[in-house]
Scaffold this motif. Structure first.
Motif, PDB file in Angstrom:
ATOM      1  N   SER A 262       0.824  -1.206   0.000  1.00 46.09           N
ATOM      2  CA  SER A 262       0.000   0.000   0.000  1.00 46.09           C
ATOM      3  C   SER A 262       0.864   1.264   0.000  1.00 46.09           C
ATOM      4  O   SER A 262       1.693   1.451   0.902  1.00 46.09           O
ATOM      5  CB  SER A 262      -0.896   0.007   1.237  1.00 46.09           C
ATOM      6  N   PRO A 263       0.694   2.158  -0.978  1.00 42.99           N
ATOM      7  CA  PRO A 263       1.502   3.383  -0.989  1.00 42.99           C
ATOM      8  C   PRO A 263       1.199   4.280   0.209  1.00 42.99           C
ATOM      9  O   PRO A 263       2.100   4.948   0.729  1.00 42.99           O
ATOM     10  CB  PRO A 263       1.115   4.052  -2.316  1.00 42.99           C
ATOM     11  N   ARG A 264      -0.062   4.315   0.661  1.00 45.99           N
ATOM     12  CA  ARG A 264      -0.382   5.150   1.817  1.00 45.99           C
ATOM     13  C   ARG A 264       0.201   4.557   3.098  1.00 45.99           C
ATOM     14  O   ARG A 264       0.616   5.292   3.996  1.00 45.99           O
ATOM     15  CB  ARG A 264      -1.896   5.321   1.929  1.00 45.99           C
ATOM     16  N   PHE A 265       0.258   3.232   3.180  1.00 47.69           N
ATOM     17  CA  PHE A 265       0.933   2.598   4.322  1.00 47.69           C
ATOM     18  C   PHE A 265       2.416   2.952   4.310  1.00 47.69           C
ATOM     19  O   PHE A 265       2.985   3.334   5.334  1.00 47.69           O
ATOM     20  CB  PHE A 265       0.755   1.085   4.280  1.00 47.69           C
ATOM     21  N   LEU A 266       3.056   2.837   3.145  1.00 45.77           N
ATOM     22  CA  LEU A 266       4.483   3.120   3.039  1.00 45.77           C
ATOM     23  C   LEU A 266       4.785   4.574   3.374  1.00 45.77           C
ATOM     24  O   LEU A 266       5.734   4.882   4.105  1.00 45.77           O
ATOM     25  CB  LEU A 266       4.971   2.790   1.624  1.00 45.77           C
TER      26      LEU A 266
END
Length: 529
Positions: A262-266
Motif C-alpha cells: 500500500s503506498p499510503r501505508f508506506l
C-alpha cells in the motif's frame, strides 16, 4: 464514474507553488452521479501531514484510473470474502453429521470456530498496519487452506474443534486485510466496488452449499446410533474439498498475482520513495505513466514542518520497531468526531455479529428441526434449501453496489434500510406454518442481510484512514467475533426450539441499522484517505 482531469498545477504542486507553500486542500474530481469528490475528512484530520500526502497519492491513483491491476485485485481480494463466507458457514453445514459421529453438544463447534476467528481478526487486523499488507494478505488463505484440509482427518471432536479454530485464525484476518488492500488501490470514483465485493461472499455460500448438498446427503449417518467413520465420510469429503479450493486460491495470490504494498501505508511509515515506486509500478501495470515525484510527495513535510506525522518516522518492516502498541488505536479516537464514529462502528458490528451468528450458524439446524415438525426434515431437503438461500444472495450484492451511490441514501441509508428489512424478515420466520413458508421468509432475510453486510463491510474501511485502517477493521471485526463467541454460548443455554432467539436477533439487527444513521461520516461522493 470517471473523474475529470486535474489541472497541471494540481498534478505538479511544485510548479505552481513554492516548496514552503501549503498544498491545495481540495481537488475537483467530478463524479457524474455524486458530484465533486472531496476526501472524507475535508473538515480536518488529526494528522494534517498524512492527510496531505494521502490526497497527493489519491490524485495519482485517480489519474491512473481503474485499470487491469484493480480488476485483478477485485478478483484476488474477493477470495478473502469467499473464504470468510465458506468457513464460518461450515460449522453449520457439518453440524448434524459431526454430532452423530462424535456425540457432543453442537454449539461447541461454533464456539471453537468463532474463537479462532476472533484471534485472527485481532492478530491480522492490527498487524497489517505494523508490518504491511502483503504478509497478511498472503498468509491468511494459506493457514485456512492447510488446516481446513487436515481437519477432514480429525479422529475426535477435540481434534476437529482445535483444527477448525486454527482455520478461523487464518480466515479471521481476510476481511480486515483484504478490504484495506482493495481500498488502498481503487480510485475514489470506484470505491463503490468495495460493496460489490460482497458478491464473492455470496458465491462462497453458494459453492459450499452445492458441494455439501450431495456429499452430506449421500455419505452421512441417518442417526446417531451406530454412526461409524466409514458410514459418515460426507463431512470429511467436504472439508477436503473446501480446504483444497482455499489452497488453490492462495496459490493464485502467491504465484500468479503480485500484490504491491500500500503506498499510503508506506508513506505513513516514512517510506515516501517506496510509495512513489509503487505508484509507478501500478501505472505501468495499467499501461499508463504517472508524473508523481518524490519531491511532490515530500512537500507536506516542508509546508508543515511543525506538524510532522508521528507515524511518519522512518522504520523498517518487521524490525524491533514493528511491534504492537496502542498508537494506531489512539489515532482512531484522536478527535471527538472520530471517537464517536469508531465507537458506533464497533457497536454496530458487535450487535449484528451477535444477531447474525446466533441465527446463521444454526440455520441448517433450524431448517432441519422446523422441517422435521412439518414432516420433511431430511438432509436432502435441508441442504437443498441451503442452496436456494445461497443463490438469493448473489443479486443482492449488485443491488447494494447500486444503492450506496444513490443521492440522499448513500451508505448510511442503504445500511439502515437493509438492516430494518433484515430484522423484519427474521420476525416473519416465526409465523411460518409449513417448511415452504419458512424457506420463503428466509429467502427475504438472506437477500436483505447480504445487502446489509455488503455495505457494512465497505463503510467501515472507507471511514478509517489507511494508516490505521487495518487496526480499525480489526477492532470492528473483533467486536463481531467477540459477540460471535457469545452466540453459541447463548445457544448452549437457550431453547432454540422457541422463537425467542429469533425475536432477539431481529431486534438487535434493526437497532444496529438505526445506529448507522448517527454516523458523522457519509463516504458517498467522498474519497477515503
Amino acid at each position: 464514474m470517471s473523474a475529470v482531469n486535474m489541472t497541471n498545477a494540481q498534478i505538479h504542486p511544485k510548479s505552481a507553488h513554492s516548496t514552503s507553500s501549503p498544498l491545495p486542500d481540495t481537488f475537483p474530481h467530478i463524479n457524474p452521479i455524486t458530484g465533486p469528490a472531496m476526501d472524507l475528512y475535508e473538515d480536518g484530520y488529526s494528522d494534517p501531514v498524512y492527510q496531505a500526502k494521502a490526497r497527493i497519492l489519491n490524485h495519482a491513483i485517480q489519474d491512473i484510473g481503474m485499470g487491469r491491476y484493480q480488476w485483478c485485485l477485485f478478483v484476488v481480494t474477493g477470495f478473502g470474502w469467499f473464504a470468510d463466507s465458506v468457513w464460518p458457514l461450515l460449522s453449520g453445514l457439518i453440524l448434524a453429521p459431526v454430532v452423530n459421529e462424535f456425540h457432543f453438544n453442537g454449539p461447541f463447534l461454533s464456539l471453537a470456530s468463532n474463537i479462532g476467528l476472533l484471534v485472527g481478526a485481532v492478530f491480522w487486523g492490527l498487524g497489517c498496519d505494523i508490518w504491511g499488507r502483503r504478509w497478511s494478505f498472503n498468509a491468511t488463505l494459506f493457514i485456512a487452506g492447510i488446516f481446513g484440509l487436515v481437519s477432514g482427518g480429525a479422529p475426535s471432536f477435540v481434534a476437529l474443534a482445535s483444527l477448525i479454530a486454527m482455520v478461523g485464525v487464518g480466515v479471521g484476518g481476510n476481511l480486515p486485510v483484504d478490504s484495506a488492500v482493495f481500498l488502498d488501490f481503487v480510485p475514489g470514483s470506484h470505491q463503490y466496488l468495495l460493496t460489490i465485493l460482497s458478491i464473492w461472499w455470496c458465491l462462497g455460500q453458494l459453492l459450499s452449499s452445492l458441494i455439501a448438498w450431495p456429499l452430506i446427503a449421500n455419505y452421512s449417518c441417518a442417526s446417531a446410533s451406530h454412526c461409524t467413520r466409514s458410514d459418515n465420510m460426507g463431512w470429511r469429503y467436504l472439508l477436503f474439498t473446501l480446504g483444497g479450493i482455499t489452497l488453490s486460491l492462495w496459490a493464485v495470490r502467491f504465484f500468479i498475482f503480485t500484490l504491491l504494498e500500500s503506498p499510503r501505508f508506506l508513506s505513513g511509515i516514512g517510506r515516501d520513495a517506496d510509495a512513489i515506486e509503487v505508484i509507478h509500478k501500478l501505472a505501468k501495470f495499467n499501461g499508463k505513466t504517472s508524473s508523481l515525484t518524490l519531491e511532490e510527495l515530500e512537500a507536506p513535510d516542508r509546508a508543515m514542518p511543525g506538524k510532522r506525522s508521528s507515524s511518519g518516522e522512518r522504520r523498517n518492516i518487521i524490525s524491533k520497531n514493528s511491534k504492537y502498541d496502542t498508537g494506531h488505536i489512539k489515532a482512531l479516537f484522536a478527535t471527538p468526531k472520530m471517537a464517536w464514529s469508531t465507537s458506533l462502528l464497533i457497536a454496530m458490528w458487535g450487535l449484528i455479529g451477535l444477531a447474525s451468528t446466533l441465527y446463521n450458524n444454526f440455520l441448517p439446524y433450524l431448517l432441519s428441526s422446523r422441517g422435521a415438525v412439518f414432516g420433511d426434515g431430511s438432509l436432502y431437503i435441508t441442504y437443498r434449501n441451503q442452496v436456494i438461500l445461497s443463490v438469493i444472495g448473489v443479486p443482492s450484492a449488485l443491488l447494494a453496489g447500486w444503492a450506496v451511490e444513490l443521492p440522499y441514501i448513500g451508505r448510511k441509508g442503504t445500511l439502515a434500510i437493509a438492516s430494518g428489512l433484515t430484522g423484519a424478515f427474521l420476525f416473519a420466520t416465526t409465523t411460518a406454518r409449513t417448511s415452504n413458508q419458512l424457506l420463503g421468509w428466509n429467502c427475504g432475510y438472506v437477500f436483505f442481510s447480504n445487502i446489509m453486510y455488503g455495505v457494512l463491510y465497505a463503510i467501515s474501511p472507507e471511514i478509517f484512514p489507511a494508516k490505521d485502517r487495518g487496526t480499525g477493521n480489526g477492532l470492528t471485526s473483533t467486536a463481531s467475533r467477540v459477540f460471535g463467541v457469545l452466540a453459541p454460548i447463548i445457544a448452549l443455554y437457550a431453547n432454540l426450539a422457541t422463537a425467542a432467539p429469533v425475536y432477539i436477533a431481529g431486534a438487535l439487527v434493526i437497532f444496529a441499522g438505526n445506529l448507522a444513521l448517527l454516523l458523522p461520516y457519509e463516504p458517498r461522493g467522498k474519497v477515503s484517505i
